[in-house]
Every structure is written in structure tokens, then in C-alpha cells.
Scaffold this active site. Structure first.
Site, PDB file in Angstrom:
ATOM      1  N   ASN A   1       0.865  -1.185   0.000  1.00 56.91           N
ATOM      2  CA  ASN A   1       0.000   0.000   0.000  1.00 56.91           C
ATOM      3  C   ASN A   1       0.896   1.229   0.000  1.00 56.91           C
ATOM      4  O   ASN A   1       1.454   1.594   1.031  1.00 56.91           O
ATOM      5  CB  ASN A   1      -0.893  -0.032   1.262  1.00 56.91           C
ATOM      6  CG  ASN A   1      -1.685   1.249   1.436  1.00 56.91           C
ATOM      7  OD1 ASN A   1      -1.831   2.037   0.504  1.00 56.91           O
ATOM      8  ND2 ASN A   1      -2.202   1.469   2.641  1.00 56.91           N
ATOM      9  N   TRP A   2       1.015   1.850  -1.171  1.00 56.62           N
ATOM     10  CA  TRP A   2       1.938   2.989  -1.286  1.00 56.62           C
ATOM     11  C   TRP A   2       1.418   4.249  -0.603  1.00 56.62           C
ATOM     12  O   TRP A   2       2.164   5.206  -0.441  1.00 56.62           O
ATOM     13  CB  TRP A   2       2.163   3.342  -2.762  1.00 56.62           C
ATOM     14  CG  TRP A   2       2.964   2.353  -3.542  1.00 56.62           C
ATOM     15  CD1 TRP A   2       3.430   1.137  -3.131  1.00 56.62           C
ATOM     16  CD2 TRP A   2       3.383   2.510  -4.892  1.00 56.62           C
ATOM     17  NE1 TRP A   2       4.113   0.524  -4.152  1.00 56.62           N
ATOM     18  CE2 TRP A   2       4.098   1.352  -5.251  1.00 56.62           C
ATOM     19  CE3 TRP A   2       3.225   3.508  -5.852  1.00 56.62           C
ATOM     20  CZ2 TRP A   2       4.654   1.165  -6.515  1.00 56.62           C
ATOM     21  CZ3 TRP A   2       3.761   3.334  -7.108  1.00 56.62           C
ATOM     22  CH2 TRP A   2       4.473   2.175  -7.430  1.00 56.62           C
ATOM     23  N   LYS A   3       0.135   4.271  -0.289  1.00 56.34           N
ATOM     24  CA  LYS A   3      -0.495   5.497   0.232  1.00 56.34           C
ATOM     25  C   LYS A   3      -0.221   6.643  -0.761  1.00 56.34           C
ATOM     26  O   LYS A   3      -0.207   6.403  -1.966  1.00 56.34           O
ATOM     27  CB  LYS A   3      -0.009   5.789   1.645  1.00 56.34           C
ATOM     28  CG  LYS A   3      -0.167   4.561   2.551  1.00 56.34           C
ATOM     29  CD  LYS A   3       0.069   4.837   3.994  1.00 56.34           C
ATOM     30  CE  LYS A   3      -0.046   3.528   4.781  1.00 56.34           C
ATOM     31  NZ  LYS A   3       0.025   3.717   6.224  1.00 56.34           N
TER      32      LYS A   3
ATOM     33  N   HIS B   1      -9.565   1.547   5.413  1.00 59.88           N
ATOM     34  CA  HIS B   1      -8.247   1.726   6.028  1.00 59.88           C
ATOM     35  C   HIS B   1      -8.379   2.747   7.166  1.00 59.88           C
ATOM     36  O   HIS B   1      -9.146   3.706   7.067  1.00 59.88           O
ATOM     37  CB  HIS B   1      -7.244   2.222   4.982  1.00 59.88           C
ATOM     38  CG  HIS B   1      -5.839   2.208   5.494  1.00 59.88           C
ATOM     39  ND1 HIS B   1      -5.358   3.176   6.343  1.00 59.88           N
ATOM     40  CD2 HIS B   1      -4.831   1.328   5.312  1.00 59.88           C
ATOM     41  CE1 HIS B   1      -4.103   2.888   6.651  1.00 59.88           C
ATOM     42  NE2 HIS B   1      -3.759   1.776   6.039  1.00 59.88           N
TER      43      HIS B   1
ATOM     44  N   GLU C   1      -6.658   5.150   8.077  1.00 61.07           N
ATOM     45  CA  GLU C   1      -6.429   6.560   7.704  1.00 61.07           C
ATOM     46  C   GLU C   1      -7.679   7.154   7.062  1.00 61.07           C
ATOM     47  O   GLU C   1      -7.974   8.336   7.227  1.00 61.07           O
ATOM     48  CB  GLU C   1      -5.207   6.663   6.775  1.00 61.07           C
ATOM     49  CG  GLU C   1      -3.920   6.474   7.563  1.00 61.07           C
ATOM     50  CD  GLU C   1      -2.761   5.877   6.785  1.00 61.07           C
ATOM     51  OE1 GLU C   1      -2.805   5.847   5.542  1.00 61.07           O
ATOM     52  OE2 GLU C   1      -1.800   5.418   7.442  1.00 61.07           O
TER      53      GLU C   1
ATOM     54  N   GLU D   1      -5.350  -4.443  11.232  1.00 63.86           N
ATOM     55  CA  GLU D   1      -4.306  -3.426  11.367  1.00 63.86           C
ATOM     56  C   GLU D   1      -4.574  -2.594  12.617  1.00 63.86           C
ATOM     57  O   GLU D   1      -5.349  -1.626  12.569  1.00 63.86           O
ATOM     58  CB  GLU D   1      -4.319  -2.485  10.159  1.00 63.86           C
ATOM     59  CG  GLU D   1      -3.997  -3.163   8.853  1.00 63.86           C
ATOM     60  CD  GLU D   1      -3.431  -2.163   7.850  1.00 63.86           C
ATOM     61  OE1 GLU D   1      -2.304  -2.394   7.397  1.00 63.86           O
ATOM     62  OE2 GLU D   1      -4.092  -1.161   7.548  1.00 63.86           O
TER      63      GLU D   1
ATOM     64  N   GLY E   1       2.632   2.652  11.001  1.00 59.11           N
ATOM     65  CA  GLY E   1       3.613   3.716  10.815  1.00 59.11           C
ATOM     66  C   GLY E   1       4.373   4.106  12.072  1.00 59.11           C
ATOM     67  O   GLY E   1       5.029   5.146  12.100  1.00 59.11           O
TER      68      GLY E   1
ATOM     69  N   SER F   1       3.421  -1.604  10.710  1.00 59.72           N
ATOM     70  CA  SER F   1       4.871  -1.625  10.933  1.00 59.72           C
ATOM     71  C   SER F   1       5.521  -2.947  10.535  1.00 59.72           C
ATOM     72  O   SER F   1       6.433  -3.437  11.207  1.00 59.72           O
ATOM     73  CB  SER F   1       5.198  -1.271  12.393  1.00 59.72           C
ATOM     74  OG  SER F   1       4.857   0.078  12.626  1.00 59.72           O
TER      75      SER F   1
ATOM     76  N   GLY G   1       2.707  -0.862   4.388  1.00 59.27           N
ATOM     77  CA  GLY G   1       2.722   0.522   3.942  1.00 59.27           C
ATOM     78  C   GLY G   1       4.138   0.974   3.630  1.00 59.27           C
ATOM     79  O   GLY G   1       4.703   0.657   2.583  1.00 59.27           O
ATOM     80  N   GLY G   2       4.739   1.695   4.570  1.00 58.11           N
ATOM     81  CA  GLY G   2       6.041   2.334   4.348  1.00 58.11           C
ATOM     82  C   GLY G   2       7.105   1.444   3.734  1.00 58.11           C
ATOM     83  O   GLY G   2       7.827   1.875   2.827  1.00 58.11           O
TER      84      GLY G   2
HETATM   85  P1  PGA Z   1       2.849   0.699   7.744  1.00 57.76           P
HETATM   86  O1  PGA Z   1       1.358   0.910   7.211  1.00 57.76           O
HETATM   87  O2  PGA Z   1       3.323  -0.618   7.171  1.00 57.76           O
HETATM   88  O3  PGA Z   1       3.607   1.873   7.211  1.00 57.76           O
HETATM   89  O4  PGA Z   1       2.779   0.647   9.227  1.00 57.76           O
HETATM   90  C1  PGA Z   1       0.485  -0.171   7.068  1.00 57.76           C
HETATM   91  C2  PGA Z   1      -0.821   0.300   6.511  1.00 57.76           C
HETATM   92  O5  PGA Z   1      -1.234   1.418   6.832  1.00 57.76           O
HETATM   93  O6  PGA Z   1      -1.479  -0.435   5.762  1.00 57.76           O
END
Ligand code: PGA
Length: 267
Positions: free
Chosen positions: A20-22, A107, A109, A178, A184, A223, A244-245
Site C-alpha cells: 500500500n503505497w499510500k 483503512h 487513515e 491493522e 507507521g 509496521s 505501507g512504508g
Molecule cells: P505501515 O502501514 O506498514 O507503514 O505501518 C500499514 C498500513 O497502513 O497499511
């Protein structure tokens, strides 16, 4: 957190890795990332299911740079509506036409920063199914909810709409657990916490539809990095990871692919 038991009858399938590149990545990044990953032998081998969710505007560009069909595309969000006067929205059908096969919905966010309610998330999941996309429904508790011993109540509430929008009982459903406090932050949940949450999710789904529990894929996210991916993906009851990251740079994504398949990185 309390968890009742579910029959341990599941056969473990190949691991899933969702990137997930966001809100990251320009056009050059898309070309390089997609070309590099889709040419990787490990992707071609079919030993894992790799899915990438770039920003929606890059879906068609990503599709144009794919080699073979082993790397699949997903969208990070879809509209709760099929069409209409909804400026800025992207429908699930449009995402499917642009090449997506999966859709993240709910998600944290989106829930936290853009005010998405459980009802909106259910509507989005329903739109995704309708358009032939596999919804990846994201659920998880905040730090406060965890401290207040509300994890089970939160997960149950977030999953409550599942039975209602699944008009086709055979339609696939993926769930990403999650915990909000781990996204993050560099603090992944412990194996014990993830196992308990997975048990709650499966128990809840089994209660509403006994056959559903065998068909869902359950992912962990929060994470995940190259150092912990192997251990996290090996947790009983977890079918894969949502990253994500650590998925944004292709070198890191390749290391994640190797980690979840148990393949040594070339030195
Ligand atoms: P993260 O994000 O791996 O950067 O913690 C995961 C996500 O939000 O799907």
C-alpha cells in the site's frame, strides 16, 4: 482480549503480500517499481500472491508496465457510490476497468482522517464486490480502545456489516487486521496479540456464516518491515501481510517477498 476457539481446519495457502503505497510515488517511480517487481523470478514462480495498490491515478500506468499476470493491482479506496454527482470520487467499476482486482476499504487513515463510518465502509465493500473486485476490509483498534480492553468490541462492530453486503456467499472477502497504534509507528503487534485478534475475527465471521470463515484471507498490517515480515507471516491464522512504508521502495518490497517465502536474499 477474549477469544473463543474456532476449529483449526484451515489449510495454509501461499502467502499474500499487499503493498500500500499510500500517497507516494511519481510516474517514474511507478514504471521502475512495477517493471522491477513483475520481472522478479519469485513473482513469476507463483510462490506468493503479490498485490500493489498505487495511488489510483497510476493504475493504468502500472498495468502498462506489468510483465505477466503474477503481480496484481489494487486500489487504495473506492467510492461508496456507483455513479452520480460526487466530485472527486472513483467508482469500483472504474477501478476494475483501470486494472484493479482488489480494493482496500476502511483503512484506518480513511476512517480517522476522512471521517469514514462503518456504514460508509460497508457501502464501499459492497460496491467493490459488485464490480468484481476483492474487498480487503481493514479493521483494528486504536491505542485508547486497546487500553480500555475494547479490542474485541471494536473488531466485532467493524465486521458487523459483513453478512449484510455479501449477497453472494461465494464472493471473496479479505480482512486486514491493522491495529491503529501499530501503523507507521515502528511497533508491530506481538504474535500473541495478532493471534488473539485473528481468533476474534474468525469466531465472529463463523457465527454469522459458518462457511465464510474458510474462505476469507486474513492479513496483518502495521509496521511490517524486512526484519519482522518472516515471523509475522508465519503466525498461525495469518495468511499474509499488508505493508505501507516498507513497500514503497522496490528493493525493500523484494526483500519482503523473499522473507515471506523463506527465500534467502542473495548476498
Ligand atoms: P505501515 O502501514 O506498514 O507503514 O505501518 C500499514 C498500513 O497502513 O497499511
Amino acid at each position: 482480549m477474549r477469544a473463543e476457539s474456532v476449529p483449526p481446519s484451515r489449510v495454509r495457502a501461499r502467502p499474500v503480500l499487499v503493498a500500500n503505497w499510500k500517497l507516494h510515488g511519481d510516474g517514474v517511480h511507478v514504471n521502475h517499481w512495477i517493471e522491477t517487481l513483475s520481472k522478479l523470478d519469485l513473482i513469476g514462480s507463483g510462490r506468493l500472491e503479490a498485490i500493489v495498490c498505487p495511488p489510483a491515478i497510476w493504475l493504468e500506468r502500472a498495468r502498462a508496465h506489468l510483465h505477466g499476470d503474477r503481480l496484481a493491482l489494487g486500489i487504495q479506496d473506492v467510492s461508496a457510490y456507483a455513479e452520480g454527482a460526487f466530485t472527486g470520487e472513483i467508482s469500483a467499476a472504474m477501478a476494475a476497468e483501470a486494472g484493479a482486482r482488489y480494493a482496500l476499504v476502511g483503512h484506518s487513515e480513511r476512517r480517522r482522517l476522512f471521517g469514514e463510518t462503518d456504514a460508509v465502509v460497508v457501502a464501499k465493500a459492497s460496491q467493490a464486490v459488485h464490480a468484481g473486485l476483492v474487498p480487503i476490509l481493514c479493521v483494528g483498534e486504536t491505542a485508547e480502545e486497546r487500553q480500555g480492553d475494547k479490542t474485541e468490541a471494536v473488531l466485532t462492530r467493524q465486521l458487523a456489516g459483513c453478512a449484510s453486503w455479501r449477497t453472494d456467499p461465494m464472493a471473496p472477502l479479505w480482512i486486514a487486521y491493522e491495529p491503529v497504534w501499530s501503523i507507521g509507528t515502528g511497533h508491530a503487534a506481538t504474535a500473541e496479540h495478532i493471534r488473539a485478534a485473528a481468533q476474534i475475527i474468525r469466531t465472529h465471521l463463523a457465527a454469522s456464516d459458518a462457511t465464510m470463515v474458510d474462505r476469507i484471507r486474513l492479513l496483518y498490517g502495521g509496521s511490517v518491515g524486512t526484519g519482522n515480515a518472516a515471523a509475522l507471516s508465519a503466525i498461525a491464522g495469518i495468511d499474509g501481510l499488508l505493508v505501507g512504508g516498507a513497500s514503497v521502495q522496490v528493493e525493500s518490497m523484494i526483500a519482503l517477498c523473499r522473507a515471506v517465502t523463506g527465500e534467502e536474499s542473495p548476498s
